[in-house]
Each structure stands twice: as C-alpha cells, then as structure tokens.
Design an enzyme around this catalytic site. Structure first.
Site, mmCIF file in Angstrom:
data_model
loop_
_atom_site.group_PDB
_atom_site.id
_atom_site.type_symbol
_atom_site.label_atom_id
_atom_site.label_comp_id
_atom_site.label_asym_id
_atom_site.label_seq_id
_atom_site.Cartn_x
_atom_site.Cartn_y
_atom_site.Cartn_z
ATOM 1 N N ASP A 188 30.172 48.151 41.460
ATOM 2 C CA ASP A 188 29.778 46.742 41.569
ATOM 3 C C ASP A 188 30.890 45.801 41.110
ATOM 4 O O ASP A 188 30.736 44.578 41.198
ATOM 5 C CB ASP A 188 28.489 46.473 40.784
ATOM 6 N N ASP A 242 31.297 44.323 31.528
ATOM 7 C CA ASP A 242 30.294 45.273 31.055
ATOM 8 C C ASP A 242 30.687 45.875 29.703
ATOM 9 O O ASP A 242 31.755 46.468 29.557
ATOM 10 C CB ASP A 242 30.145 46.408 32.068
#
Length: 304
Positions: free
Chosen positions: A67, A213
């Site tokens: 992603d 992240d």
C-alpha cells in the site's frame, strides 16, 4: 513566503475502499515536487492535483509494503509514455532495486529516461537528499519490516536587505549578496557597518515530518521536536489498541500524544483502517490529547 505545501494524494491503509486511496503525498517546496510513498492510484491522484509531472524528480518510499509502493511501476511507465527525459530518483530502504528492477526490465525496458535507486539504512537518521531549497532526513520507525519516515527541513534563506540603510551607506550592488548572507560592510573609509544595521532576519525555517507505519514510538520525539506540521499514522481507535500493537500500528490517541510530547504546531492524521466508515472517532481521540489536529483526506492541500 516561498511555497511549502503538502498535498495528500491518498490516506487509506492496506485494504482498498471507495473513500480512500492508498498512502501517497507530494511535498511542493519552491515548485520542486517530492513524492512520499506511492500507493496504488497515486498517478491518478497526481493528475487530479494538477501538479506538474515534470517537476517530480524524487520519490521517497518509507517501506516495502504494497500500500506504499504498488503505484510505483505504473507511475514510472506513465512518465515514459509522456516522453519524460529527466532522470528519476527513488529513495528507499535496502532491497527496493532488487525487487523492482526485474519488473522495470520487463514492463519498462524502453524508457526514454533513467531510473536510479538510492537505498538507505532505516536504523538511524540519515540525510538522504539536500539542495538549495530543502534537506531531507530519514526518521527511523518501528514496523513489521524496515521502515522510516522523512523530515523535510527548509534551507535557510538569506537575510532581508533594509533598502533605506543600504542607500544611506551607499553600499555597492556587488556587496549585497555578501551582506544578505551575513557579512558586515566595510566602507571606503574603513568603517565597519554591522550587518544587523543593514538587514532584517529572514523568516524562520519551516519543517515537515512524515511518520509512516509504526507502533507507538517515542524515540521519534527528539527528531521531530517543534516541527510546523506532523503527519502521523493513526490506523486504529484506542478501542483497537491490542490490534494496533499486534500489527505495529498507532492509535489516534497515541498519535496525539506524540504530537503533544514533541510540541509540534499542527498534526494531521491518516492511514485509516478500512473498518471506519467515518474517521470522526479517530479525530476526536487525537484532538482530546492534541487539539490542533485535522484529518487527512484526498486532495487536501496544507501550507507548512
């Protein structure tokens, strides 16, 4: 002030939704474009943003989860179809070229430009790019695979000339650049005119920090202290704290805590889990800790 903008192209997480594209951003500094992450659909969003493709020469990939990089091959191919000739630089963690080079050789083997991979270590802060406008440094993060964020720090600008004082002391034009950069002026009689009498300070440098992240990680605080704008992932609400820890992600409340402890000026949260039909719960949680928080959304443009 010189342009320093953040354009959100996508702010979703791994599972695609009809509301959010995968993670991608563009930083515009003095009309130079820098892409951060390149999730699926990034090139479509880049077209919608009306930013000029030709001004994008550097792409920064935080880590090799799909992603954050599935859009890279398509974007490189499209640049070729558009007749691009300028070199393109991909700044990314170790292993990126080994992963992408075979696909480029197969799908993009006749590009009219060259793609260079500049790989870096994600374990320590490292300056990976610098020019007259900006310096970019990695921010080590903790995720399931090697991962880092990026700190964009505007280069100092020259001081402002006080025109009346320059005229009063009859300063020659050829001395102005030296004076803008901090030099005193010595007139023909040998008198030293202090720089502070001839100039005003330039505007403070601006800084943008991107924290992709990561599990809740207070070690980033020192490096991002006092930044003008912080993007921090906020994948889950606090009720999903166990899931956040399990998947090495952050809750919205934790993102707000990082912003508070780092004394940043503004926080924008993103990388939203597909489980939320509305991110209002995430916004409320972050704002309860750090009031100056906003939600990322596609096509949002923020001045740093």
């Amino acid at each position: 002030m010189e342009k320093f903008e953040l354009h959100i192209l996508g702010c979703g997480s791994a599972l695609p939704t009809t509301r959010h594209f995968a993670t991608s951003q563009v930083v515009n500094i003095r009309e130079k474009l820098f892409m951060i992450d390149c999730g699926e659909g990034a090139q479509m969003q880049l077209r919608k943003s009306r930013l000029k493709f030709s001004r994008l020469n550097h792409i920064f990939i935080s880590h090799l989860h799909g992603d954050h990089c599935f859009g890279l091959l398509g974007l490189i191919s499209t640049f070729g179809l558009l007749g691009r000739t300028a070199d393109l630089y991909i700044h990314s963690p170790q292993g990126t070229e080994k992963l992408f080079r075979p696909m480029l050789d197969f799908f993009c083997n006749r590009l009219p430009y060259t793609v260079f991979f500049r790989e870096f270590d994600t374990d320590k802060p490292t300056q990976i790019y610098a020019d007259r406008s900006v310096a970019i440094t990695t921010i080590p993060l903790r995720h399931r695979i090697p991962c880092c964020g990026f700190l964009f720090e505007e280069s100092p600008r020259p001081k402002h000339i006080i025109r009346d004082m320059v005229d009063f002391y009859e300063v020659p034009v050829y001395e102005l650049n030296r004076i803008k950069n901090g030099a005193d002026y010595i007139n023909p009689d040998g008198e030293v005119i202090p720089n502070s009498r001839l100039t005003r300070p330039s505007e403070p440098i601006r800084r943008y920090a991107y924290c992709s992240d990561t599990i809740y990680h207070e070690k980033v605080i020192e490096q991002i202290k006092g930044v003008d704008l912080l993007f921090h992932e906020a994948t889950f609400s606090q009720s999903e704290q166990h899931r956040a820890k399990e998947t090495f992600h952050t809750t919205a409340e934790q993102a707000g805590r990082i912003a508070l402890l780092a004394e940043v000026k503004k926080l924008v949260i993103g990388h939203f889990s597909a489980r939320y039909e509305s991110e209002s719960v995430l916004l409320k949680e972050a704002q309860a800790v750090f009031p100056n928080t906003i939600l990322a959304k596609e096509s949002l443009c923020l001045n740093v």
